[in-house]
Design an enzyme around this catalytic site. Sequence first.
Site, PDB file in Angstrom:
ATOM      1  N   ASN A 143      40.657  17.095 102.418  1.00  0.00           N
ATOM      2  CA  ASN A 143      42.298  17.938 102.485  1.00  0.00           C
ATOM      3  C   ASN A 143      42.949  17.173 103.835  1.00  0.00           C
ATOM      4  OD1 ASN A 143      41.088  20.981 100.831  1.00  0.00           O
ATOM      5  ND2 ASN A 143      42.556  19.102 100.014  1.00  0.00           N
TER       6      ASN A 143
ATOM      7  N   ARG B 144      55.036  24.838  99.156  1.00  0.00           N
ATOM      8  CA  ARG B 144      53.556  24.832  98.913  1.00  0.00           C
ATOM      9  C   ARG B 144      52.782  26.170  99.623  1.00  0.00           C
ATOM     10  NH1 ARG B 144      50.883  21.001  96.479  1.00  0.00           N
ATOM     11  NH2 ARG B 144      49.000  21.336  97.919  1.00  0.00           N
TER      12      ARG B 144
ATOM     13  N   ASP C  17      41.881  26.951  93.745  1.00  0.00           N
ATOM     14  CA  ASP C  17      42.756  25.647  93.559  1.00  0.00           C
ATOM     15  C   ASP C  17      44.171  26.032  92.918  1.00  0.00           C
ATOM     16  OD1 ASP C  17      43.573  23.098  93.882  1.00  0.00           O
ATOM     17  OD2 ASP C  17      42.204  22.313  92.125  1.00  0.00           O
TER      18      ASP C  17
ATOM     19  N   ARG D 124      36.391  19.526  87.907  1.00  0.00           N
ATOM     20  CA  ARG D 124      35.671  18.782  88.902  1.00  0.00           C
ATOM     21  C   ARG D 124      35.471  19.513  89.897  1.00  0.00           C
ATOM     22  NH1 ARG D 124      40.740  16.470  88.692  1.00  0.00           N
ATOM     23  NH2 ARG D 124      42.139  17.209  90.350  1.00  0.00           N
ATOM     24  N   LEU D 125      34.250  18.857  90.500  1.00  0.00           N
ATOM     25  CA  LEU D 125      33.574  19.709  91.917  1.00  0.00           C
ATOM     26  C   LEU D 125      34.193  19.088  93.221  1.00  0.00           C
ATOM     27  CD1 LEU D 125      31.096  21.465  91.672  1.00  0.00           C
ATOM     28  CD2 LEU D 125      29.964  19.199  91.890  1.00  0.00           C
TER      29      LEU D 125
HETATM   30  C1  IPE Z   1      39.496  21.268  96.127  1.00  0.00           C
HETATM   31  O1  IPE Z   1      40.865  21.490  96.024  1.00  0.00           O
HETATM   32  C2  IPE Z   1      39.363  21.701  97.856  1.00  0.00           C
HETATM   33  C3  IPE Z   1      39.664  23.066  97.971  1.00  0.00           C
HETATM   34  C4  IPE Z   1      39.963  23.903  97.050  1.00  0.00           C
HETATM   35  C5  IPE Z   1      39.711  23.433  99.381  1.00  0.00           C
HETATM   36  P1  IPE Z   1      42.001  19.899  95.918  1.00  0.00           P
HETATM   37  O2  IPE Z   1      43.203  20.522  95.211  1.00  0.00           O
HETATM   38  O3  IPE Z   1      41.931  19.517  97.362  1.00  0.00           O
HETATM   39  O4  IPE Z   1      40.912  19.044  95.141  1.00  0.00           O
HETATM   40  P2  IPE Z   1      41.684  17.945  94.059  1.00  0.00           P
HETATM   41  O5  IPE Z   1      42.284  16.852  94.971  1.00  0.00           O
HETATM   42  O6  IPE Z   1      42.267  18.313  93.009  1.00  0.00           O
HETATM   43  O7  IPE Z   1      40.077  17.222  93.809  1.00  0.00           O
HETATM   44  C1  IPE Z   2      44.148  24.939  96.755  1.00  0.00           C
HETATM   45  O1  IPE Z   2      45.422  24.645  96.423  1.00  0.00           O
HETATM   46  C2  IPE Z   2      44.123  25.132  98.389  1.00  0.00           C
HETATM   47  C3  IPE Z   2      43.615  23.902  99.132  1.00  0.00           C
HETATM   48  C4  IPE Z   2      43.002  22.896  98.683  1.00  0.00           C
HETATM   49  C5  IPE Z   2      43.673  23.934 100.556  1.00  0.00           C
HETATM   50  P1  IPE Z   2      46.294  23.313  96.434  1.00  0.00           P
HETATM   51  O2  IPE Z   2      46.761  23.174  97.604  1.00  0.00           O
HETATM   52  O3  IPE Z   2      45.359  22.371  96.179  1.00  0.00           O
HETATM   53  O4  IPE Z   2      47.341  23.539  95.176  1.00  0.00           O
HETATM   54  P2  IPE Z   2      47.562  22.358  94.056  1.00  0.00           P
HETATM   55  O5  IPE Z   2      46.335  21.949  93.452  1.00  0.00           O
HETATM   56  O6  IPE Z   2      48.431  21.434  94.772  1.00  0.00           O
HETATM   57  O7  IPE Z   2      48.644  23.190  93.052  1.00  0.00           O
HETATM   58 MG    MG Z   3      44.458  21.642  94.280  1.00  0.00          MG
END
Ligand code: IPE
Ligand code: IPE
Ligand code: MG
Length: 232
Positions: free
Chosen positions: A61, A26, A13, A185-186
């Site tokens: 996602n 991003r 993340d 969180r999970l």
């Molecule tokens: C969790 O990350 C899912 C993955 C790393 C694939 P997210 O960024 O999508 O999760 P939330 O929205 O913070 O819970």
């Molecule tokens: C994790 O990084 C990758 C995926 C969930 C696909 P994020 O895209 O969630 O990055 P942040 O949390 O917005 O910084």
């Molecule tokens: Mg994220």
Amino acid sequence: MDTIPQHVSIIMDGNGRWAKARGMERVKGHMEGVESVRACLEAAAEAGVKYLSVYAFSEENWNRPQEEVMFLMELMMKAMRKELSSFMENDIRFVVLGNRSRLSRGLCDTIDDMMERTAGNKRTTLILFLSYSGKWDLLQAMKKACAELTPEQFQSMELQDFDRYLVTAGIPDPDLLIRTSGELRLSNYMLWQCAYTEFYFTDVLWPDFRKPQFLEALEAYARRDRRYGKVK
Ligand code: IPE
Ligand code: IPE
Ligand code: MG
């Protein structure tokens, strides 16, 4: 040696925030994140970790902007293909788990091909959770069990009998779960499988999480006291 976890899992993340902090799109964070997967896989294999799993894309996602979703799917397809020779050289088995119903035919074919070609590799298994969610996994497991078993068999099912219906059948539960970027969180990851997993949270953003950070997590794990409810 017993302090080396058999299965390490990572909720990768912080890619978006990493890019934003640098004034970049991003998607640049996602691209840089691929390098972190490579670095952690190398570190895991060297340390003797038998299973490394990474949460690459959750079912939730799919609700991101369409351009980002499309970019991520393309990126994963390209990254997988590019890694094949390195997986063969380094004896890495590659497995992809998740709900395939929304994945393109091309991506599914690539996944099947990669899984078949690397099926005999023995050093470390890399598992990519793609379009996965823990609740989906539990539901599909229950449906599979219902379809396969008679009502009597279903009623007499024991806890350990349930594992084989999950998509992770045959894979040991994670010993260590790492989540980067400071989120605690999970996010609907392996709900059943993480029942007794050790959690490790770090503020480091995923594109900055490389070998030293991975080894630091292994060291933290080695200091944990896993009691499983017993008195020691
Ligand atoms: C969790 O990350 C899912 C993955 C790393 C694939 P997210 O960024 O999508 O999760 P939330 O929205 O913070 O819970
Ligand atoms: C994790 O990084 C990758 C995926 C969930 C696909 P994020 O895209 O969630 O990055 P942040 O949390 O917005 O910084
Ligand atoms: Mg994220």
